[in-house]
Motif scaffolding. Structure first.
Motif, short mmCIF file in Angstrom:
data_model
loop_
_atom_site.label_atom_id
_atom_site.label_comp_id
_atom_site.label_asym_id
_atom_site.label_seq_id
_atom_site.Cartn_x
_atom_site.Cartn_y
_atom_site.Cartn_z
N LEU A 27 -13.35 -4.55 -5.86
CA LEU A 27 -12.77 -3.78 -5.05
C LEU A 27 -12.73 -2.54 -4.52
O LEU A 27 -12.79 -1.43 -5.80
N ASN A 28 -13.13 -2.02 -4.15
CA ASN A 28 -13.39 -0.49 -3.36
C ASN A 28 -12.13 0.05 -3.96
O ASN A 28 -10.92 0.10 -2.71
N ASP A 29 -11.96 1.40 -4.87
CA ASP A 29 -11.16 2.68 -5.46
C ASP A 29 -10.62 2.94 -4.54
O ASP A 29 -9.61 3.59 -4.33
N GLU A 30 -11.98 4.03 -3.98
CA GLU A 30 -10.89 4.99 -2.48
C GLU A 30 -10.70 3.56 -1.86
O GLU A 30 -9.68 4.49 -1.34
N LEU A 31 -9.91 2.86 -1.59
CA LEU A 31 -8.96 2.28 -0.75
C LEU A 31 -7.50 2.34 -1.30
O LEU A 31 -6.37 1.22 -0.92
N ILE A 32 -7.86 2.86 -2.51
CA ILE A 32 -6.54 2.48 -3.14
C ILE A 32 -5.30 3.17 -2.97
O ILE A 32 -5.46 4.59 -2.50
N GLU A 33 -4.30 2.94 -2.40
CA GLU A 33 -3.24 3.51 -2.37
C GLU A 33 -1.92 3.83 -3.74
O GLU A 33 -1.92 5.40 -3.87
N THR A 34 -2.25 2.74 -4.26
CA THR A 34 -0.64 2.88 -5.49
C THR A 34 -1.06 1.96 -6.32
O THR A 34 -1.48 0.65 -5.32
N ILE A 35 -0.82 1.51 -7.52
CA ILE A 35 -1.24 1.07 -8.45
C ILE A 35 0.70 0.56 -9.69
O ILE A 35 1.17 1.96 -9.52
N SER A 36 1.20 -0.08 -9.44
CA SER A 36 2.47 -0.48 -10.60
C SER A 36 1.85 -1.65 -11.15
O SER A 36 1.60 -2.83 -10.93
N GLU A 37 3.09 -2.09 -12.37
CA GLU A 37 3.40 -3.64 -12.87
C GLU A 37 4.82 -3.26 -12.32
O GLU A 37 5.40 -3.15 -12.66
N MET A 38 4.82 -4.97 -11.83
CA MET A 38 5.69 -5.40 -11.46
C MET A 38 6.29 -6.72 -11.70
O MET A 38 7.14 -7.54 -10.68
N PRO A 39 5.58 -7.45 -13.48
CA PRO A 39 5.91 -6.75 -14.34
C PRO A 39 4.24 -6.64 -13.96
O PRO A 39 3.41 -5.89 -15.02
N ASP A 40 3.22 -7.46 -13.40
CA ASP A 40 1.87 -8.28 -13.38
C ASP A 40 1.21 -6.64 -12.06
O ASP A 40 1.96 -6.08 -11.18
N THR A 41 0.24 -6.58 -12.39
CA THR A 41 -0.29 -5.19 -11.84
C THR A 41 -0.67 -5.63 -10.72
O THR A 41 -1.07 -6.12 -10.44
N THR A 42 -0.14 -4.33 -9.41
CA THR A 42 -0.20 -5.23 -8.14
C THR A 42 -1.06 -3.79 -7.47
O THR A 42 -0.20 -2.36 -8.18
N ILE A 43 -1.77 -3.69 -6.48
CA ILE A 43 -2.46 -2.78 -6.37
C ILE A 43 -2.25 -2.56 -4.95
O ILE A 43 -2.63 -3.81 -4.15
N THR A 44 -1.57 -1.97 -4.50
CA THR A 44 -1.55 -2.04 -3.13
C THR A 44 -2.55 -0.81 -2.23
O THR A 44 -2.78 0.11 -2.36
N MET A 45 -3.31 -1.43 -1.33
CA MET A 45 -4.49 -0.48 -1.10
C MET A 45 -3.93 -0.23 0.61
O MET A 45 -2.73 -0.12 1.46
N THR A 46 -4.45 0.64 0.90
CA THR A 46 -4.37 1.61 2.57
C THR A 46 -4.27 1.13 3.89
O THR A 46 -3.24 1.51 4.36
N ASN A 47 -4.56 -0.26 3.52
CA ASN A 47 -3.97 -1.14 5.28
C ASN A 47 -3.02 -2.10 4.42
O ASN A 47 -2.61 -3.27 5.03
N LYS A 48 -2.39 -2.06 3.37
CA LYS A 48 -1.09 -2.77 2.70
C LYS A 48 -1.62 -4.01 2.26
O LYS A 48 -0.34 -4.85 1.80
N ASN A 49 -2.37 -4.19 2.25
CA ASN A 49 -3.28 -5.61 1.42
C ASN A 49 -2.78 -5.45 0.46
O ASN A 49 -2.79 -4.05 -0.86
N LEU A 50 -2.58 -6.49 -0.32
CA LEU A 50 -2.06 -6.00 -2.43
C LEU A 50 -3.21 -7.63 -3.55
O LEU A 50 -3.42 -8.44 -2.53
N TYR A 51 -2.72 -6.84 -4.30
CA TYR A 51 -4.08 -7.84 -5.15
C TYR A 51 -3.27 -7.00 -5.95
O TYR A 51 -2.91 -6.00 -6.77
N ILE A 52 -2.92 -8.86 -6.48
CA ILE A 52 -2.01 -8.93 -8.21
C ILE A 52 -3.40 -9.28 -9.45
O ILE A 52 -4.12 -10.43 -8.37
N VAL A 53 -3.93 -8.19 -10.63
CA VAL A 53 -4.44 -8.41 -11.20
C VAL A 53 -3.80 -8.63 -12.48
O VAL A 53 -3.02 -8.42 -12.96
N GLN A 54 -4.98 -9.26 -13.79
CA GLN A 54 -4.99 -9.21 -14.95
C GLN A 54 -4.79 -8.17 -15.83
O GLN A 54 -3.83 -7.99 -16.33
N GLU A 55 -5.44 -7.56 -14.84
CA GLU A 55 -5.62 -6.14 -15.77
C GLU A 55 -4.85 -5.39 -15.95
O GLU A 55 -3.39 -5.45 -14.79
#
Length: 79
Positions: A27-55
């Motif tokens: 994952l290109n970290d420069e394009l991360i907009e937000t990181i939240s736990e809902m309860p899974d860790t969800t990464i929102t990118m600047t293009n609004k793509n979402l990634y749900i990760v174990q970390e």
């Protein structure tokens, strides 16, 4: 068309994370907009793509910090 990412590219240009299904991806970290736990860790990118990760959020942030340290460490060795 999917591009195969070799180990060199993963280590040098992106952080490695794990999807919930156990699949690793880069994952290109420069394009991360937000990181939240809902309860899974969800990464929102600047293009609004979402990634749900174990970390956790803290683990993702630590990976970003470590990655950027390596990048800047490499810049100080350039002559």
């Amino acid at each position: 068309m999917t591009m195969k990412i070799n180990k060199y590219m993963e280590d040098k240009f992106m952080i490695m994370l794990t999807k919930l299904n156990g699949m690793e991806f880069a994952l290109n970290d420069e394009l991360i907009e937000t990181i939240s736990e809902m309860p899974d860790t969800t990464i929102t990118m600047t293009n609004k793509n979402l990634y749900i990760v174990q970390e956790s959020t803290h683990e993702v942030i630590d990976k970003i910090i470590d990655f950027r340290r390596e990048v800047f460490r490499g810049l100080t060795n350039v002559k």
